[in-house]
Design a protein around this motif. Sequence first.
Motif, PDB file in Angstrom:
ATOM      1  N   VAL A 284      25.150   3.590 -34.218  1.00  0.00           N
ATOM      2  CA  VAL A 284      24.698   3.408 -35.384  1.00  0.00           C
ATOM      3  C   VAL A 284      24.191   4.826 -35.862  1.00  0.00           C
ATOM      4  O   VAL A 284      23.337   5.421 -34.921  1.00  0.00           O
ATOM      5  N   LEU A 285      24.835   5.508 -36.614  1.00  0.00           N
ATOM      6  CA  LEU A 285      24.668   7.197 -37.091  1.00  0.00           C
ATOM      7  C   LEU A 285      23.274   7.326 -37.235  1.00  0.00           C
ATOM      8  O   LEU A 285      22.813   8.222 -36.683  1.00  0.00           O
ATOM      9  N   HIS A 286      22.612   6.571 -38.062  1.00  0.00           N
ATOM     10  CA  HIS A 286      21.298   6.998 -38.597  1.00  0.00           C
ATOM     11  C   HIS A 286      20.268   6.019 -38.119  1.00  0.00           C
ATOM     12  O   HIS A 286      19.389   5.347 -38.827  1.00  0.00           O
ATOM     13  N   TYR A 287      20.442   5.782 -36.858  1.00  0.00           N
ATOM     14  CA  TYR A 287      19.488   4.492 -36.329  1.00  0.00           C
ATOM     15  C   TYR A 287      17.870   5.124 -36.242  1.00  0.00           C
ATOM     16  O   TYR A 287      17.970   6.158 -35.573  1.00  0.00           O
ATOM     17  N   THR A 288      17.159   4.452 -36.727  1.00  0.00           N
ATOM     18  CA  THR A 288      15.718   4.958 -36.590  1.00  0.00           C
ATOM     19  C   THR A 288      14.753   3.626 -36.326  1.00  0.00           C
ATOM     20  O   THR A 288      13.476   4.155 -35.968  1.00  0.00           O
ATOM     21  N   SER A 289      15.108   2.550 -36.000  1.00  0.00           N
ATOM     22  CA  SER A 289      14.041   1.545 -35.736  1.00  0.00           C
ATOM     23  C   SER A 289      13.390   1.784 -34.179  1.00  0.00           C
ATOM     24  O   SER A 289      12.298   1.372 -33.896  1.00  0.00           O
ATOM     25  N   ASN A 290      14.255   2.174 -33.380  1.00  0.00           N
ATOM     26  CA  ASN A 290      13.916   2.625 -32.138  1.00  0.00           C
ATOM     27  C   ASN A 290      13.040   1.636 -31.386  1.00  0.00           C
ATOM     28  O   ASN A 290      11.918   1.930 -30.721  1.00  0.00           O
ATOM     29  N   ARG A 291      13.385   0.223 -31.152  1.00  0.00           N
ATOM     30  CA  ARG A 291      12.692  -0.728 -30.729  1.00  0.00           C
ATOM     31  C   ARG A 291      13.360  -1.437 -29.311  1.00  0.00           C
ATOM     32  O   ARG A 291      12.694  -2.117 -28.652  1.00  0.00           O
ATOM     33  N   LYS A 292      14.785  -0.937 -28.973  1.00  0.00           N
ATOM     34  CA  LYS A 292      15.281  -1.506 -28.154  1.00  0.00           C
ATOM     35  C   LYS A 292      14.632  -1.129 -26.587  1.00  0.00           C
ATOM     36  O   LYS A 292      14.657  -0.006 -26.374  1.00  0.00           O
ATOM     37  N   VAL A 293      14.876  -1.908 -25.555  1.00  0.00           N
ATOM     38  CA  VAL A 293      14.459  -1.624 -24.288  1.00  0.00           C
ATOM     39  C   VAL A 293      15.755  -0.928 -23.466  1.00  0.00           C
ATOM     40  O   VAL A 293      16.818  -1.746 -23.488  1.00  0.00           O
ATOM     41  N   LEU A 294      15.751   0.224 -22.909  1.00  0.00           N
ATOM     42  CA  LEU A 294      16.877   0.475 -22.324  1.00  0.00           C
ATOM     43  C   LEU A 294      17.165   0.411 -20.925  1.00  0.00           C
ATOM     44  O   LEU A 294      16.216   0.210 -20.138  1.00  0.00           O
ATOM     45  N   HIS A 295      18.633   0.266 -20.380  1.00  0.00           N
ATOM     46  CA  HIS A 295      18.595   0.046 -19.263  1.00  0.00           C
ATOM     47  C   HIS A 295      19.914   1.034 -18.558  1.00  0.00           C
ATOM     48  O   HIS A 295      20.342   1.568 -19.420  1.00  0.00           O
ATOM     49  N   ASN A 296      20.040   0.795 -17.235  1.00  0.00           N
ATOM     50  CA  ASN A 296      20.614   2.005 -16.442  1.00  0.00           C
ATOM     51  C   ASN A 296      22.109   2.192 -17.100  1.00  0.00           C
ATOM     52  O   ASN A 296      22.644   3.277 -17.195  1.00  0.00           O
TER      53      ASN A 296
END
Length: 471
Positions: A284-296
């Motif tokens: 997503v080019l201009h993604y800004t909500s930044n709520r996802k939990v990241l994994h390896n």
Amino acid sequence: MKIKSSIITFCFLISISGSAQEDAVQKHLDLYRYDKDVLSNEFTKDRRDALRNLMVDNSVAIICANPIQNRSNDVNFQFHQHPNLYYLTGFTEPNSALIIFKSPVLYKGSYTDEILLLQNREPSSEIWDGRRLGVENVKEFTGIRAAESIRNFKLSEINWSNFNEVNYEAANVMLDKNRKVNEDLNDFKVQLTKLLRKRKINATSNKLNNFFSIIREVKLSEELTFLQKAIDITCSAQIELMKALKDSMAEYQTEAIVEYIFKDQGAEYPGFPSIQGGGENSCVLHYTSNRKVLHNHHLLVSDIGAEYRGYTADVTRTLPVDGVFSEEERIIYNLVLKAQNAGIRKAVAGNPFRSTHEATTEIIADGLLKLGIITDKKEVRKYFMHGTSHYLGLDVHDLGTYGPLQVGSVITVEPGIYIAEGSDCDSKWWNIGVRIEDDILITEDEPINLSKAAPRTVEEIERMMLLPSKF
Ligand code: GLY
Ligand code: MN
């Protein structure tokens, strides 16, 4: 004898009160602005002269502050000065406007070629919102020749029949909710619009935009100092993120690390909302909500820029959450890197602005074709859907003419490949989004990468990600 001594006493008192006044001004200035490394008055004067040089005879330009924007109810968004007004004055208060005359005009009995209109000092407002500069201090502070309270300013004090052309961005009257906080600027705009209409004076904004595109495209040395500082802070933030990134971190936590570094190193704010897109959000080019939990198994696109004294960086790095790129990620990453290197090589004075994009597109199209991700080079836009370069400066997408590249301008070179889930290719490529972005100074000679401090190759990034983090 008696007369003589009282004259001496009188002179003495005058000199005391003169210096007491100067002390008071200095004290106010010291409390008004704490940062010392600011745009100099010589710079802003030079820029006002540059604008004046482009204006036609018998013309005037009016540059307004940004309006204060309401967030909701009693809360406004943090005020950010309009870059054009800041560029010409270094002045950061709302409810202000600058009038530039091509040639000096008579104003209140003297000639001036500029007037800065600003809000009055008002203890009842300053106790809430902070100190104001005030008409009494602004000349010393900005070096501007004439200043006036925006509330007291009378348009009728100027002989408008002198002008054949008024360069003015069309009135932008606020919503009711914002009327009170923007009252002075609004009233000024309303009066001005009425006057222009009554006198049948044509106000044009197109030329003003062109003028600023011309003068803001090439950066002077003071600007390059601030831009480099913004870029250095941003590179530090990318480096700290590389060290800190790990499994189970949320995108907002990666954002927190980056923005902590911005503030800690003296940047005022991010120059644009920080993009921290992991996994499917890397596409997503201009993604800004930044709520996802990241994994390896996720890639993280970190597209960030600190703003320092108004100048913003824009640097993107793409990182594997576990510190090691997978086979497919590495292939796509190296293709984007190869394209970026080719784009940077084209960032040479005299080249058409599009040359960086043509170079990156050719390499990405060729690479995607060889990988079987597309079957025709024309399909490249499916996976590389944005431009490669924009100017960088007071705005992240800065003003410029988009003509041949000029010495002293700074552009980004930022190719990318984004293969969203469900794309028409082997599913092993899905959810791989890669963008690499650097800030490039155009010189007489080779392009200079101002953001080279942030690791960029697969090997450099993997090595940096092994280092211990302070977070
Ligand atoms: N950094 C975001 C952009 O260039 O659009
Ligand atoms: Mn960019």
